[in-house]
Design an enzyme around this catalytic site. Structure first.
Site, PDB file in Angstrom:
ATOM      1  N   ASP A  11       9.669  27.571  28.495  1.00  0.00           N
ATOM      2  CA  ASP A  11      10.380  28.029  27.158  1.00  0.00           C
ATOM      3  C   ASP A  11       9.455  27.543  26.077  1.00  0.00           C
ATOM      4  O   ASP A  11       8.291  27.242  26.184  1.00  0.00           O
ATOM      5  CB  ASP A  11      11.763  27.027  26.997  1.00  0.00           C
ATOM      6  CG  ASP A  11      12.821  27.430  26.297  1.00  0.00           C
ATOM      7  OD1 ASP A  11      12.271  28.422  25.344  1.00  0.00           O
ATOM      8  OD2 ASP A  11      13.772  27.092  26.232  1.00  0.00           O
TER       9      ASP A  11
HETATM   10  C1  NOJ Z   1      14.448  28.632  23.163  1.00  0.00           C
HETATM   11  C2  NOJ Z   1      15.532  28.938  23.715  1.00  0.00           C
HETATM   12  O1  NOJ Z   1      15.610  27.653  24.747  1.00  0.00           O
HETATM   13  C3  NOJ Z   1      15.210  29.989  24.947  1.00  0.00           C
HETATM   14  O2  NOJ Z   1      16.745  30.098  25.758  1.00  0.00           O
HETATM   15  C4  NOJ Z   1      14.967  31.459  24.427  1.00  0.00           C
HETATM   16  O3  NOJ Z   1      14.939  32.442  25.721  1.00  0.00           O
HETATM   17  C5  NOJ Z   1      13.554  31.142  24.079  1.00  0.00           C
HETATM   18  N1  NOJ Z   1      13.466  30.131  22.886  1.00  0.00           N
HETATM   19  C6  NOJ Z   1      12.854  32.326  23.314  1.00  0.00           C
HETATM   20  O4  NOJ Z   1      13.565  32.639  22.097  1.00  0.00           O
END
Ligand code: NOJ
Length: 716
Positions: free
Chosen positions: A258
Site C-alpha cells: 500500500d
Molecule cells: C491507500 C489505500 O489504503 C489503498 O486502498 C489504495 O489502493 C492506495 N492508497 C492507492 O490509492
C-alpha cells in the site's frame, strides 16, 4: 525472459517501483522538483514500471509516450487506479451494493466502470476491497460488503469477473488487486491504520475467507494492509505473506505494497531505515513498492551484498512483465484510451440509467409506519435538511466522478413531479461542529404548510472513507433537533438518510414515521430517491452491517458467540446482573444485519429439510416458502442460516450459509431451494484445521436476530 536477460539491474528494479503520476507529469523542467523530493534521478523516469493516480486519458497517453521514447527496452508502464464504485458514472458505495444481494447487478455496475476506466487509460484497479468489518467507527466500512465473510467473498469474486471481462488483453478489461491483506478492518477502536490483534482462529474464520475467495476467482494482484497484525506490519509479516498467502494458498500473482507502507516500517518501529524496510518487504514477497523508494535506492546494494540474488529479482520482474503481457500492453500500451473514446464512453444516458437502478436496489427501508410510498397527488412538498438539494452524495472513493454531475433529491423529485410546489429549506448543517439553528423556524413553517415532508439527513460524504473515522455515530450537529421540530410540525414525514456507515440513530428512529437509507447512492441518487419515495421502485436492499443503538455497543455484529451468560431477547432492555450485557443499553442492535423492509408484505410460510440427517456424501435440500401477501410486486432476499450447537470451539449463534434474491409478484408464493452440503457446516478448529464435527445443527431462515422456522439437522 529474453527481455529480462538484456536488462540492467537498475532497469529490473525500476519495474518494482510505482509512483504517483504527478511525480512525472509536466515538462522536464518541472519534473525536477517532485523527482528530487522522491529521491529519484532523471534516469529513473524511464525505468519506472507503473504509475497510479493520473488524471485522464490525455495525461496517460502523454506519460506512456514519453516513457516509451526514453526506455531503451520499450517496456510499457502499467497504469493503476482505485476504481471502487464507478469511474465517472458513480454507483452506490460497496457497503450499499453488497446489500442488494444481487451479484448480477454488481457485475453489471462493475463492467460499466471497467469500460469507462479503460477508456481513460486505467489498466489495473485496486479492487476488490474485501476487508471484513465489525466496527462502524472505522471510516473504510463504506468500501466493504460488511460483516458477512461469505457475502464479501461472493461480491469480490463478482467484481473480479466483471473487471476481467472476456479477454483481459482487450480495451475495456482490467486486471484486479484484492486488498487489504489482512484484517485491516479489525483496526482497534475503529481508528484507521491502528493495530490489529486477532487470534488465528478468528482470522481464519471471519477475516481471511474473502481474500481467499478472490484468489480462487483469479485475482491478479494483492495488496497487504497498512496495519500491524499480531505484532508485525502486514507487508513484513512472514506468517501472513509467506506461510498463508504463498505456501498455503499458492498465490502466484503480483503483490504491491500500500501507499508508502514499506517506508512506514520505519515509523512502525520495525525497520531502522529505508534499506532495512526494503529488505523486510522484499524478503516477504512484496513485488512492487508503492510510493516509497526503498527498492530503487537499496535493492541493488542488497544484491551486491548477497542478501538477495539477481535470480530472485528476475523472478519478480518476470511476474510483472507477465501481467503486462496478459494486459496486452506489449501490443497496445494505451489499450485504446484516448480523449475521444473517453468522451464517448463515460457518463452516457445508459450508464446513468444503470446506476439509477442500482441506487434504488441498494436503498434500505429501515422503518415505515405506513407513510411510504407517498402518493403523487400531493400538491405541496417540503424538502428539508442538509441533503435536500446537495450534490455531495456520490460517496468517498469516487474516482473521476464529479459531485456536480450528480442528481440531487430536489432535482430528482422535481423531474418526477414537475407540477408540484417544492419548498426547500436546508435547516441546518450536516457537520458535527456546526450548530446554527437559525433556519429552524423556516423549516417548521415549511413543514406545517406542506402536504408531505421529506427530511434529508445524514453525515457528509467525507466522514467515511480512508482516514475518516468517528467516535460518535449519531447524526452530526443539530440534525436530531431539526428532525424533532419538523416531525412535530407534520407527521406525514419520511426521512431520507445519507451515510457511508451504519449510524447510531436511536433518537431519530424513535420519532420518524419512516426512514429510507440511501447510503451514498452515486450519480443518480436524487432520481433513485424519487423513484422509491413515490412508489415507482420498491425498496429491496438489506443492511449488511449492524446499526448499533449506541456507539458503546461497537463492535457489534450478528455472527457472535453465545457467551456463558447470554440474556434472552425478552430481557434485552433491562440490566441482567452477572450476565453478558450493559447497565444502560440492551444487547440488541437498532437494526440487525439482514434488515430491510419492502412496500410488499413478504410472509414466510415454512422451512422444510429433505432429511433431518446429513452426511459427507448425502447433502440435504432446504425449501423455504415465501408469499408476497400484498398487491405490490417486490424482491426479497431469502437467507439460510445455521448454528453448530456443540463443537470443540464455541460457534456463532447464527451464520448465513446461503442467500438468494427473488422477485415475487403480488399475491404470488415462491419456493426457494438451497442445497446444504457438509462443507457448509465446517469451521476452523483450534488446531487450525477446517473441519465439520458430527452432531446437532440448527437450520433457520429469516435473518440475524429474527430467525424463524428453526429446524434440527444432525451431521452423522
Ligand atoms: C491507500 C489505500 O489504503 C489503498 O486502498 C489504495 O489502493 C492506495 N492508497 C492507492 O490509492
Amino acid at each position: 525472459k529474453k527481455l529480462i536477460d538484456g536488462m540492467t539491474v537498475e532497469e529490473k528494479i525500476g519495474q518494482l517501483a510505482q509512483f504517483n503520476a504527478n511525480v512525472f507529469s509536466g515538462s522536464d523542467a518541472d519534473i525536477t522538483g517532485p523527482l528530487v523530493k522522491n529521491g529519484l534521478t532523471g534516469d529513473d523516469l524511464y525505468r519506472i514500471g507503473s504509475l497510479l493516480n493520473f488524471k485522464d486519458s490525455k495525461e496517460m497517453n502523454e506519460l506512456q509516450k514519453r516513457h516509451l521514447e526514453g526506455d531503451r527496452n520499450k517496456i510499457p508502464m502499467v497504469f493503476m487506479m482505485d476504481v471502487i464504485h464507478g469511474y465517472r458514472t458513480i454507483f452506490p458505495i460497496p457497503l450499499a451494493l453488497g446489500g442488494s444481494f444481487d451479484t448480477e447487478l454488481v457485475e453489471e455496475c462493475t463492467r460499466m466502470s471497467a469500460v469507462e476506466a479503460s477508456s481513460a487509460g486505467v489498466q489495473v484497479t485496486f479492487t476488490p476491497m474485501v476487508d471484513y468489518v465489525r466496527d462502524a467507527r472505522w471510516g473504510r466500512v463504506m468500501e466493504t460488503c460488511g460483516e458477512e465473510p461469505i457475502l464479501n467473498g461472493i461480491m469480490g469474486a463478482a467484481q473480479i469477473k466483471a473487471f476481467h471481462g472476456e479477454d483481459m488483453s482487450k480495451a475495456g478489461c482490467l486486471a484486479t488487486c484484492v486488498k487489504h491483506f489482512a484484517a485491516y478492518g479489525g483496526a482497534e477502536a475503529g481508528r484507521d491504520y491502528n493495530q490489529v490483534e486477532l487470534s488465528e482462529h478468528i482470522l481464519r474464520e471471519f477475516y481471511l475467507p474473502a481474500y481467499k475467495a478472490c484468489i480462487d476467482a483469479g485475482v491478479d494482484m494483492l495488496m497487504p494492509s497498512f496495519n500491524v497484525l499480531n505484532g508485525v506490519p502486514a507487508v513484513a509479516n512472514s506468517w501472513l505473506m509467506k506461510k498463508v498467502l504463498r505456501e498455503e494458498w499458492g498465490f502466484e500473482g503480483v503483490v504491491i505494497s500500500d501507499y508508502d507502507a514499506v517506508g512506514e516500517l520505519i515509523t512502525h518501529g520495525i525497520a531502522a531505515d529505508k534499506k532495512e524496510a526494503a529488505k523486510y518487504a522484499f524478503k516477504n514477497g512484496c513485488d512492487i513498492e508503492m510510493c516509497s523508494n526503498g527498492y530503487i535506492k537499496h535493492l541493488k546494494e542488497m544484491i551486491e551484498e548477497g542478501i538477495f540474488t539477481e535470480e530472485q529479482l528476475d523472478a519478480v520482474v518476470l511476474k510483472i512483465l507477465e501481467l503486462k503481457k496478459r494486459l496486452g500492453l506489449f501490443e497496445d500500451p494505451y489499450k485504446g484510451a484516448s480523449p475521444e473514446t473517453e468522451e464517448k464512453t463515460c457518463l452516457t444516458a445508459e450508464n446513468r440509467a444503470l446506476v439509477r437502478k442500482a441506487a434504488s436496489e441498494c436503498a434500505v427501508l429501515l422503518k415505515n409506519d405506513g407513510v411510504l410510498p407517498f402518493s403523487k397527488e400531493h400538491k405541496k412538498i417540503a424538502l428539508i435538511g442538509p441533503f435536500a438539494d446537495n450534490h455531495n452524495i456520490i460517496g468517498f472513493w469516487s474516482c473521476c466522478g464529479k459531485n456536480e454531475e450528480s442528481v440531487t433529491v430536489k432535482q430528482g423529485i422535481q423531474s418526477k413531479l414537475p407540477d408540484v410546489e417544492i419548498k426547500v429549506v436546508k435547516g441546518c448543517s450536516d457537520k458535527w461542529n456546526e450548530i446554527d439553528k437559525s433556519e429552524f423556524d423556516e423549516a417548521v413553517k415549511a413543514a406545517r404548510e406542506a402536504d408531505i415532508v421529506i427530511l434529508c439527513l445524514g453525515e457528509p460524504q467525507n466522514y467515511s472513507g480512508e482516514g475518516n473515522c468517528r467516535t460518535d455515530l449519531d447524526l452530526p450537529g443539530v440534525q436530531n433537533e431539526l428532525a424533532e421540530k419538523v416531525i412535530g410540525a407534520n407527521s406525514n414525514t419520511a426521512v431520507l438518510l445519507f451515510t457511508g456507515r451504519p449510524l447510531a440513530i436511536s433518537k431519530l428512529d424513535s420519532i420518524a414515521p419512516a426512514i429510507l437509507n440511501m447510503w451514498f447512492p452515486g450519480t443518480e441518487g436524487g432520481n433513485a430517491a424519487a423513484d422509491l419515495l413515490f412508489g415507482d421502485a420498491n425498496p429491496s436492499g438489506k443492511i449488511t452491517m449492524t446499526f448499533p443503538k449506541s456507539v458503546g455497543q461497537c463492535p457489534i455484529y450478528y455472527n457472535h458467540t453465545n457467551t456463558g451468560r447470554p440474556i434472552s431477547k425478552q430481557r434485552d432492555e433491562m440490566h441482567n446482573p452477572y450476565a453478558s450485557n450493559y447497565i444502560d443499553c440492551g444487547n440488541l442492535p437498532l437494526y440487525s444485519f439482514g434488515h430491510g423492509l419492502s412496500y410488499s408484505n413478504f410472509v414466510y410460510k415454512g422451512l422444510e429439510l429433505s432429511s433431518d440427517k446429513i452426511t459427507k456424501d448425502a447433502p440435504v435440500t432446504a425449501k423455504i416458502t415465501v408469499k408476497n401477501d400484498s398487491n405490490i410486486a417486490g424482491k426479497e432476499t431469502v437467507m439460510l442460516y445455521m448454528r453448530d450447537v456443540y463443537a470443540s470451539n464455541s460457534r456463532p449463534v447464527q451464520q448465513m450459509i446461503a442467500f438468494e434474491k427473488v422477485e415475487i409478484a403480488a399475491g404470488e408464493t415462491k419456493v426457494v431451494e438451497f442445497e446444504i452440503d457438509e462443507s457448509m457446516l465446517r469451521f476452523w478448529n483450534n488446531e487450525h484445521k477446517f473441519v465439520s464435527e458430527p452432531g446437532l445443527f440448527k437450520i433457520s431462515t429469516g435473518y440475524a436476530d429474527h430467525l424463524i422456522y428453526t429446524t434440527d439437522l444432525i451431521l452423522e
